[in-house]
Design a protein around this motif. Structure first.
Motif, PDB file in Angstrom:
ATOM      1  N   ILE A  20      -5.820   7.865   3.692  1.00 23.95           N
ATOM      2  CA  ILE A  20      -6.163   6.970   2.578  1.00 23.95           C
ATOM      3  C   ILE A  20      -5.358   5.680   2.659  1.00 23.95           C
ATOM      4  O   ILE A  20      -5.870   4.598   2.338  1.00 23.95           O
TER       5      ILE A  20
ATOM      6  N   LYS B  33      -9.309  -2.012   3.669  1.00 28.09           N
ATOM      7  CA  LYS B  33     -10.190  -2.529   2.626  1.00 28.09           C
ATOM      8  C   LYS B  33      -9.598  -3.760   1.963  1.00 28.09           C
ATOM      9  O   LYS B  33     -10.305  -4.760   1.756  1.00 28.09           O
TER      10      LYS B  33
ATOM     11  N   VAL C  88       0.836  -1.208   0.000  1.00 27.72           N
ATOM     12  CA  VAL C  88       0.000   0.000   0.000  1.00 27.72           C
ATOM     13  C   VAL C  88       0.868   1.254   0.000  1.00 27.72           C
ATOM     14  O   VAL C  88       0.605   2.207  -0.740  1.00 27.72           O
TER      15      VAL C  88
ATOM     16  N   TYR D 279      -8.032   4.459  -4.263  1.00 24.04           N
ATOM     17  CA  TYR D 279      -8.794   3.863  -3.158  1.00 24.04           C
ATOM     18  C   TYR D 279     -10.203   3.489  -3.615  1.00 24.04           C
ATOM     19  O   TYR D 279     -10.695   2.391  -3.301  1.00 24.04           O
TER      20      TYR D 279
ATOM     21  N   THR E 203      -7.128   2.161   2.734  1.00 17.20           N
ATOM     22  CA  THR E 203      -6.810   1.220   1.658  1.00 17.20           C
ATOM     23  C   THR E 203      -6.342  -0.111   2.216  1.00 17.20           C
ATOM     24  O   THR E 203      -6.765  -1.177   1.765  1.00 17.20           O
TER      25      THR E 203
ATOM     26  N   LEU F 274     -10.998   0.161  -5.365  1.00 17.13           N
ATOM     27  CA  LEU F 274     -11.196  -1.059  -4.580  1.00 17.13           C
ATOM     28  C   LEU F 274     -12.675  -1.385  -4.442  1.00 17.13           C
ATOM     29  O   LEU F 274     -13.042  -2.519  -4.121  1.00 17.13           O
TER      30      LEU F 274
END
Length: 263
Positions: free
Chosen positions: A249, A256, A99, A181, A253, A184
């Motif tokens: 973020i 998620k 990430v 983001y 991210t 996703l």
């Protein structure tokens, strides 16, 4: 713990993907072509570069070029999911490093696309026009209420436009990361590319509604405005906002991906 060496290797791999695909070059050309096209839309062509640039960046083209920043690498996570690369890359390192690499490379390539594109554009304009008319209204306006006046006042125009591009590139980078983001949730590349343009409108609308139009995105990320009446503080403020947004973020991210793809 984040392994710095593995993160660097992932970033190097991502940067190689950007360069090999030539998308960053295409993004730069997109910025130049959009701004040049806008220059012929009812703008006087007998002024100076500073006037032309300020007028173009005050209107719709300033929002459209944000798409170029996302085009450079903003759909990379979406591409990794489509081609089943994500899991393999995460297994070779770890989720946090994956990430971090993606966010940094997306952010950096967006800044490069915008800042280099702006430099190329003003360079083309300078073939036909002087950099600035010292007695012009736009020059005086920017010297009173704009940023980077140190460079503008000393006729260091290339440095002025470079810093302008970097500051505006911060906005493009933030929106590119946000687009990644969102990918996703909806793996649609066209929607990912359109996200910066749509988000600019939405965020500006929210800010105008809650802050009575005292603060807009342009107030923070455009060097035509000086939010704190201090060049350095205004620039650093945009950097701090960007860093905080990237951290947020990045956390979202990672959560998620962990929930949807590694559970």
């Amino acid at each position: 713990m984040i392994d710095i060496k593995k993160t660097k290797n992932l970033m190097a791999s991502d940067l190689c993907r950007v360069l090999e695909s030539k998308r960053i070059l295409i993004a730069i050309v997109m910025v130049v072509m959009i701004l040049i096209s806008a220059s012929f839309e009812g703008i006087s062509l007998n002024e100076d570069v500073l006037y032309m640039f300020s007028i173009v960046m005050y209107s719709m083209p300033a929002m459209v070029i944000l798409i170029a920043g996302t085009f450079a690498y903003g759909d990379s996570i979406c591409s990794d999911m489509e081609h089943k690369y994500m899991i393999n890359l995460i297994l070779k390192s770890n989720l946090t490093e994956y990430v971090l690499s993606k966010i940094l490379v997306i952010f950096i390539t967006a800044i490069i696309s915008i800042s280099v594109g702006i430099l190329c554009y003003v360079g083309i304009l300078h073939i036909f026009l002087p950099w600035a008319l010292v007695n012009g209204n736009q020059y005086e306006f920017l010297m009173q209420g704009g940023s980077f006046r140190y460079f503008l006042g000393r006729k260091m125009y290339l440095m002025y436009f470079l810093l302008y591009g970097i500051q505006y590139g911060l906005l493009a980078g933030n929106l590119a990361v946000f687009s990644a983001y969102l990918s996703l949730f909806i793996t649609n590349k066209m929607l990912v590319l359109a996200t910066p343009f749509l988000c600019y409108y939405f965020i500006d609308f929210v800010l105008a509604d809650f802050l009575n139009e005292q603060v807009r995105l342009a107030s923070v990320f455009s060097a035509s405005n000086n939010l704190m009446n201090d060049d350095l503080k205004s620039f650093l403020f945009s950097i701090v906002i960007s860093v905080l947004f990237l951290i947020l973020i990045g956390i979202l991210t990672e959560k998620k991906i962990k929930k949807e793809y590694l559970s």
